[in-house]
Enzyme design. Structure first.
Site, PDB file in Angstrom:
ATOM      1  N   ASN A  33       0.866  -1.195   0.000  1.00 22.45           N
ATOM      2  CA  ASN A  33       0.000   0.000   0.000  1.00 22.45           C
ATOM      3  C   ASN A  33       0.899   1.240   0.000  1.00 22.45           C
ATOM      4  O   ASN A  33       2.107   1.132   0.215  1.00 22.45           O
ATOM      5  CB  ASN A  33      -0.951  -0.014   1.201  1.00 22.45           C
ATOM      6  CG  ASN A  33      -0.206  -0.232   2.509  1.00 22.45           C
ATOM      7  OD1 ASN A  33       0.650   0.570   2.886  1.00 22.45           O
ATOM      8  ND2 ASN A  33      -0.487  -1.334   3.177  1.00 22.45           N
ATOM      9  N   GLY A  41      -2.916 -10.259   2.949  1.00 24.23           N
ATOM     10  CA  GLY A  41      -2.561 -10.833   1.653  1.00 24.23           C
ATOM     11  C   GLY A  41      -1.086 -11.109   1.500  1.00 24.23           C
ATOM     12  O   GLY A  41      -0.399 -11.511   2.443  1.00 24.23           O
ATOM     13  N   ASP A  43       1.337  -9.047   1.055  1.00 20.57           N
ATOM     14  CA  ASP A  43       2.130  -8.088   1.837  1.00 20.57           C
ATOM     15  C   ASP A  43       2.391  -8.646   3.239  1.00 20.57           C
ATOM     16  O   ASP A  43       3.549  -8.692   3.711  1.00 20.57           O
ATOM     17  CB  ASP A  43       1.328  -6.773   1.909  1.00 20.57           C
ATOM     18  CG  ASP A  43       2.158  -5.578   2.339  1.00 20.57           C
ATOM     19  OD1 ASP A  43       3.375  -5.733   2.535  1.00 20.57           O
ATOM     20  OD2 ASP A  43       1.569  -4.480   2.474  1.00 20.57           O
ATOM     21  N   VAL A 133      -7.346  -7.678  -1.998  1.00 23.45           N
ATOM     22  CA  VAL A 133      -8.011  -6.605  -1.256  1.00 23.45           C
ATOM     23  C   VAL A 133      -8.394  -5.433  -2.171  1.00 23.45           C
ATOM     24  O   VAL A 133      -9.447  -4.810  -1.992  1.00 23.45           O
ATOM     25  CB  VAL A 133      -7.070  -6.092  -0.135  1.00 23.45           C
ATOM     26  CG1 VAL A 133      -7.641  -4.871   0.561  1.00 23.45           C
ATOM     27  CG2 VAL A 133      -6.804  -7.191   0.879  1.00 23.45           C
TER      28      VAL A 133
HETATM   29  N1  AR6 Z   1       2.010 -15.656  -2.457  1.00 26.68           N
HETATM   30  C1  AR6 Z   1       1.479 -15.308  -3.641  1.00 26.68           C
HETATM   31  N2  AR6 Z   1       0.288 -14.680  -3.759  1.00 26.68           N
HETATM   32  C2  AR6 Z   1      -0.394 -14.418  -2.619  1.00 26.68           C
HETATM   33  C3  AR6 Z   1       0.100 -14.745  -1.328  1.00 26.68           C
HETATM   34  C4  AR6 Z   1       1.360 -15.389  -1.269  1.00 26.68           C
HETATM   35  N3  AR6 Z   1       1.921 -15.744  -0.108  1.00 26.68           N
HETATM   36  N4  AR6 Z   1      -0.818 -14.330  -0.412  1.00 26.68           N
HETATM   37  C5  AR6 Z   1      -1.847 -13.786  -1.090  1.00 26.68           C
HETATM   38  N5  AR6 Z   1      -1.602 -13.833  -2.414  1.00 26.68           N
HETATM   39  P1  AR6 Z   1      -3.509  -8.867  -2.072  1.00 26.68           P
HETATM   40  P2  AR6 Z   1      -3.813  -6.291  -3.501  1.00 26.68           P
HETATM   41  C6  AR6 Z   1      -2.425 -13.383  -3.543  1.00 26.68           C
HETATM   42  O1  AR6 Z   1      -4.757  -8.607  -1.321  1.00 26.68           O
HETATM   43  O2  AR6 Z   1      -5.115  -6.697  -4.053  1.00 26.68           O
HETATM   44  C7  AR6 Z   1      -2.590  -5.642   1.498  1.00 26.68           C
HETATM   45  O3  AR6 Z   1      -3.215  -5.521   2.737  1.00 26.68           O
HETATM   46  C8  AR6 Z   1      -3.890 -13.121  -3.277  1.00 26.68           C
HETATM   47  O4  AR6 Z   1      -4.587 -14.360  -3.246  1.00 26.68           O
HETATM   48  O5  AR6 Z   1      -2.336  -9.395  -1.336  1.00 26.68           O
HETATM   49  O6  AR6 Z   1      -2.812  -5.627  -4.404  1.00 26.68           O
HETATM   50  C9  AR6 Z   1      -1.637  -4.495   1.190  1.00 26.68           C
HETATM   51  O7  AR6 Z   1      -1.055  -3.976   2.362  1.00 26.68           O
HETATM   52  C10 AR6 Z   1      -4.248 -12.300  -4.512  1.00 26.68           C
HETATM   53  O8  AR6 Z   1      -4.468 -13.156  -5.620  1.00 26.68           O
HETATM   54  O9  AR6 Z   1      -2.986  -7.512  -2.829  1.00 26.68           O
HETATM   55  C11 AR6 Z   1      -2.521  -3.488   0.518  1.00 26.68           C
HETATM   56  O10 AR6 Z   1      -3.184  -2.684   1.472  1.00 26.68           O
HETATM   57  C12 AR6 Z   1      -2.973 -11.492  -4.780  1.00 26.68           C
HETATM   58  O11 AR6 Z   1      -1.964 -12.118  -3.994  1.00 26.68           O
HETATM   59  C13 AR6 Z   1      -3.526  -4.332  -0.210  1.00 26.68           C
HETATM   60  O12 AR6 Z   1      -3.587  -5.582   0.491  1.00 26.68           O
HETATM   61  C14 AR6 Z   1      -3.072 -10.036  -4.409  1.00 26.68           C
HETATM   62  O13 AR6 Z   1      -3.879  -9.859  -3.270  1.00 26.68           O
HETATM   63  C15 AR6 Z   1      -3.107  -4.622  -1.627  1.00 26.68           C
HETATM   64  O14 AR6 Z   1      -4.127  -5.339  -2.276  1.00 26.68           O
END
Ligand code: AR6
Length: 188
Positions: A33, A41, A43, A133
């Protein structure tokens, strides 16, 4: 575990299903973020696995730049991760598709690859930025992501290897379908 591959000149683009924190690429990209505050997620997973050093560097960067706008990226070390570098980028929050989301998403991939080249990374792993997210529909994000990366690799011929780590079946299928479509277009 299944995987898919596309050759782009001398570079290879791979799809893998799994956890990006285990990636042994030189760099992994974090879907962060604008405050680099950590979160859920991917992050959350990167900071948990990489340890507090990564957050300490993030805080220092934010003290210097204030905030990281969507589409931009910065680099920290990898802490305890197998990867030496973490490239933090901020994807767009989905607002319906008419707020430059696609341009910002493509920019995340390009600026991350620019940083990877600056640090002479030969391999980079990306998650599916913005499709958790931040709510970007997978079927629309996958072609934007793959086109941005393949166009950039075609121009720059580096890094050698880019891997998309797709966490769940749905994400993997969306990217596999988009890659198949892209490969078909490239062949014609
Ligand atoms: N390895 C690979 N992919 C993953 C993992 C992992 N360990 N964990 C989750 N994913 P998101 P965004 C996938 O929400 O939409 C955070 O709070 C997940 O299933 O991680 O860009 C940040 O701090 C999804 O397909 O990222 C920001 O505030 C993908 O990663 C916000 O979320 C992205 O989901 C960013 O949101």
């Amino acid at each position: 575990m299944s995987s898919t591959f596309l050759a782009v000149g001398n570079c290879g683009l791979y799809l893998e299903q799994g956890d990006i924190t285990r990636s042994e690429t030189d760099a992994v990209v974090n879907a962060a973020n604008s405050g680099l505050r950590g979160g859920g997620g991917v992050d959350g997973a990167i900071h948990r696995a990489g340890g507090p050093e990564i957050m300490a560097e993030c805080r220092q960067i934010i003290r210097q730049i204030g905030f990281l706008p969507p589409g931009q990226a910065v680099r920290t070390g990898g802490g305890r991760l197998p990867a030496q570098h973490v490239i933090h980028t901020v994807g767009p929050v989905w607002q319906g598709g008419h707020a430059s989301e696609a341009e910002q998403l493509a920019s995340c991939y390009r600026t991350s690859l620019d940083i990877a080249r600056t640090w002479q990374c030969r391999s980079v792993a990306f998650p599916s930025i913005s499709t958790g997210v931040y709510g970007y529909p997978l079927a629309q994000a996958a072609p934007v992501a793959l086109r941005a990366v393949t166009a950039d690799l075609r121009r720059q011929q580096a890094p050698d290897k880019v891997i998309f780590f797709l966490f769940d079946d749905r994400s993997y299928s969306a990217y596999a379908q988009a890659l198949e479509q892209l490969a078909a277009e490239t062949d014609t």
